[in-house]
Write an enzyme that holds these catalytic residues in place. Sequence first.
Site, mmCIF file in Angstrom:
data_model
loop_
_atom_site.group_PDB
_atom_site.id
_atom_site.type_symbol
_atom_site.label_atom_id
_atom_site.label_comp_id
_atom_site.label_asym_id
_atom_site.label_seq_id
_atom_site.Cartn_x
_atom_site.Cartn_y
_atom_site.Cartn_z
ATOM 1 N N SER A 111 -37.879 21.286 0.507
ATOM 2 C CA SER A 111 -37.079 20.295 1.224
ATOM 3 C C SER A 111 -36.682 20.865 2.586
ATOM 4 O O SER A 111 -36.529 20.121 3.553
ATOM 5 C CB SER A 111 -35.841 19.896 0.424
ATOM 6 O OG SER A 111 -34.999 20.998 0.257
ATOM 7 N N ASP A 156 -45.321 26.660 3.845
ATOM 8 C CA ASP A 156 -44.663 25.392 3.539
ATOM 9 C C ASP A 156 -44.811 24.405 4.698
ATOM 10 O O ASP A 156 -45.101 23.222 4.495
ATOM 11 C CB ASP A 156 -43.184 25.629 3.237
ATOM 12 C CG ASP A 156 -42.984 26.613 2.096
ATOM 13 O OD1 ASP A 156 -43.957 26.849 1.355
ATOM 14 O OD2 ASP A 156 -41.876 27.149 1.957
#
Length: 373
Positions: A111, A156
């Site tokens: 996130s 990521d």
Amino acid sequence: MTDVRRWDVPGRVNLIGEHLDYNGGPVLPMAIDRTVTVKARARDDGTVNVWSDLPGAAKVSFAVTVQPGEVDGWAAYVAGTVWSLADRGHAIPGADLVIESRLPAGAGLSSSAATTCGVASALDDLFSLGLGTDDVALVAQHAEAGYVGAPVGLMDQLAVLHGAAEQAVLIDTAVTPHTTTPVALGWEADGLVLAVIATGAHHALADGEYAARRDECERAAAELGLERLAQAGLDATVMLADETLKARTRHVLTETARVRGAVTAIGRRAWPQLGTILTASHASLRDDFEVSCPELDVAVEAALEAGALGARMTGGGFGGSAIALVPPEKVQALRERVEVRYEQHQWKRPEVFVVHASDGAHRVPDTGARLGG
Ligand code: GLA
């Protein structure tokens, strides 16, 4: 009408190649169908206002000249991105931002990268900063490393930017800039799904353990006279005297081989073989790299007991999520098995859900989205 830019950015799971992105090894993440949405509108008064739908999150305001240490909590990722843009020569005049998340925070599903990449993409779009995808990834990484204090690699960010439906992203971190290659995934057509078990255990990337592993890998590489540990040959594990550095190196070498094996298995649709490789990766992360935790180990054990072909922790470790390759008709049994095992330990009930490989960050046409006042 005020110009509002809306960007949707997915989270990611890493299929395999854990703790290799800062060691010059290959990694194989995929973007998932759970997103963070960033809406951005320009201001010209040197102020950034941020609203979020995170539970209990109040509006946060800061100056465009914000410095590390001035904003903390969830908004640090936003302030960090504004700071990082300015630090890299892309100062903005001000903005109103709304962050909405359908991605559980702290679950090891990136996130944070979704937020930093979303804010950077939306501001790039709004102010025509002229950033390419690689620049957005670097801005986002600099925000985490330089502002939030987590010295992360680039996996990521590249995963959430380059992901695509039904594909994983093979990232080669041996070269700069890292290269990304799509890898078509066919397990759903063959009657399998990827389940996530979000353990709810603390995911402590910024707490020092991640930096400690990174430091150990750098020490091992230096002792071996290498720039990056993934360049080591098999002899490295007998050359090193220190048992801890030896174990860390063993993980990096065997995990590099497993990524290659996983890509081959996916290409051949050899799913039992892929499952075996995933489970072996977990054992290596638990025993050699020591970044697992009891909640992750039990999640993996329970998934295998319930009939998964393979399972492993995903992401940085010390909590967060595990993934399992499993027939869809066994997902409910898996969920129940994990819940029973967690109850025995009196741990919080974990969340189990299926994810699909999905598109990376993209602009969504503005449908008259309203920003907070
Ligand atoms: C976190 C970091 C990544 C990567 C993984 C471990 O997710 O952000 O850069 O190092 O841990 O593979």
